[in-house]
Design an enzyme around this catalytic site. Structure first.
Site, short mmCIF file in Angstrom:
data_model
loop_
_atom_site.label_atom_id
_atom_site.label_comp_id
_atom_site.label_asym_id
_atom_site.label_seq_id
_atom_site.Cartn_x
_atom_site.Cartn_y
_atom_site.Cartn_z
N GLY A 1 87.15 25.86 12.91
CA GLY A 1 86.80 26.40 14.22
C GLY A 1 86.26 25.38 15.20
N ASN B 1 90.48 12.84 19.76
CA ASN B 1 91.14 14.15 19.69
C ASN B 1 90.30 15.14 20.49
OD1 ASN B 1 91.42 16.93 18.37
ND2 ASN B 1 93.12 15.83 17.44
N ASN C 1 94.66 18.38 21.57
CA ASN C 1 95.00 19.35 20.52
C ASN C 1 95.25 20.73 21.15
OD1 ASN C 1 95.23 20.93 18.29
ND2 ASN C 1 93.15 20.53 17.50
N CYS D 1 95.24 24.12 17.53
CA CYS D 1 94.28 24.59 16.53
C CYS D 1 94.50 26.08 16.28
CB CYS D 1 92.85 24.35 16.99
SG CYS D 1 91.65 25.06 15.83
N LYS E 1 99.11 17.08 20.76
CA LYS E 1 99.27 17.45 19.34
C LYS E 1 99.86 18.84 19.23
CE LYS E 1 96.89 17.45 14.89
NZ LYS E 1 95.71 16.99 14.17
N GLY F 1 98.29 19.59 3.64
CA GLY F 1 98.37 18.94 2.34
C GLY F 1 99.82 18.70 1.94
C1 SIN Z 1 89.49 23.28 13.12
O1 SIN Z 1 88.48 22.71 13.52
O2 SIN Z 1 89.54 24.52 13.02
C2 SIN Z 1 90.70 22.49 12.74
C3 SIN Z 1 91.32 21.84 13.90
C4 SIN Z 1 92.76 22.12 14.04
O3 SIN Z 1 93.40 22.71 13.15
O4 SIN Z 1 93.34 21.76 15.07
#
Ligand code: SIN
Length: 305
Positions: free
Chosen positions: A72, A100, A128, A131, A166, A218
């Site tokens: 998050g 980022n 980004n 997310c 991204k 992964g």
């Molecule tokens: C996150 O902080 O939830 C992950 C970041 C992402 O997936 O872009």
């Protein structure tokens, strides 16, 4: 020995190996176990305009070939990153880094990017728009060409550094989003972010993750990431930073043949904190194995027959 240097929008990296955002923090814990200046660079944890506590726990679910996270966008906010994290980082990392940036509105992205791009330590911005773990922001900007183009255009207008966007794999047509970002002025693209997934605990009969779903990453996602890098390379002429399930020097070569100009390594850092150092060390001998003298020359090689 072959030459490992690669270039991203005029920025030459000693090699293409880049720990991915959210798997390397600000590099401090890794710098305690090896000299992280051997890396091409790294992408630090996504920064938002305001500090964020992140999602409720549990936030992680293990999977046979990776993990699901729903962090998050936890981070201390752009003021703290500029005042504390970047100055501290200068003591143990002597190269420029990738900033980022996450957001919940176009204005959020603009403000955080404008400020971070002014730091001398920032080599490029990685915006980004993918997310999957937050509502009203994050991935919602990355699932239509219009929204992706709008954020890109707005950020480009205020950024003193190259802007890489991204992208999310959770779309029907990643190529149309990539093209929209290029048309809006993006200097490059990073792909892929995580795949939306979930696990259920049979004992509780409830989702393992408090937020129910999260982003799967992964080794298991490598073929999907490779396919998307391959498709996007055919559609755009800006550099691509490829990522998704990379954990060996062989994976780096494969990603670059598909079209990546540099390669990020994410979840593998959580399995083996030395993985990026090992990839950097292994690259020259894997290049020899395949008769590669100049790593830059193989970018997109899988398209050229
Ligand atoms: C996150 O902080 O939830 C992950 C970041 C992402 O997936 O872009």
């Amino acid at each position: 020995m072959g030459r490992t240097a690669v270039t991203l929008s005029g920025w030459e990296l000693d090699n293409p190996v880049i720990p991915a955002s959210g798997t390397f923090g600000y590099g401090r814990e890794f710098a305690a176990i090896y000299d992280i200046n051997c890396l091409g660079t790294f992408s630090f944890k996504g920064t938002t305009r305001q500090p964020r506590f992140g999602n409720p726990t549990p936030r992680i679910a293990e999977c046979p070939a990776g993990l699901i996270n729903s962090v998050g966008l936890q981070n201390p906010g752009v003021d703290h990153v500029l005042a504390v994290e970047l100055p501290q980082m200068a003591a143990y990392f002597h190269k420029k880094v990738i900033a980022n940036v996450g957001g919940f509105s176009v204005e959020d992205y603009v403000e955080a990017c404008r400020r971070l791009s002014q730091s001398e330590q920032v080599g490029l911005l990685e915006v980004n728009i993918s997310c999957p773990n937050v509502e009203h922001g994050g991935m919602s900007f990355g699932v239509t060409p219009e929204a992706a183009g709008e954020v890109t255009r707005a950020v480009k207008a205020v950024s003193a550094k190259p802007v890489y966007v991204k992208l999310s794999p959770n779309v029907t047509d990643i190529v149309s989003i990539a093209r929209a970002c290029e048309e809006a002025g993006a200097d490059g693209l990073s792909l892929i972010n995580t795949l939306l997934g979930m696990r259920v605990d049979p004992r509780t009969r409830r989702p393992v993750i408090a937020n129910r779903m999260g982003g799967y990453s992964g080794k298991g996602i490598f073929p999907v990431a490779l396919r998307m890098v391959y498709q996007v390379y055919e559609a755009v002429s800006i550099p691509i930073i490829g990522m998704g399930g990379v954990s060996t020097a062989e994976d780096v070569i494969e990603m670059m043949l598909a079209g990546a100009a540099a390669v990020q390594v994410g979840t593998a850092n959580l399995v083996d904190p030395l993985v990026c150092k090992n990839i950097v060390d292994d690259l020259p001998q894997v290049m020899d194995k395949y008769g590669i003298k100049e790593l830059n020359d193989i970018i997109g090689g899988a398209h050229h027959g």
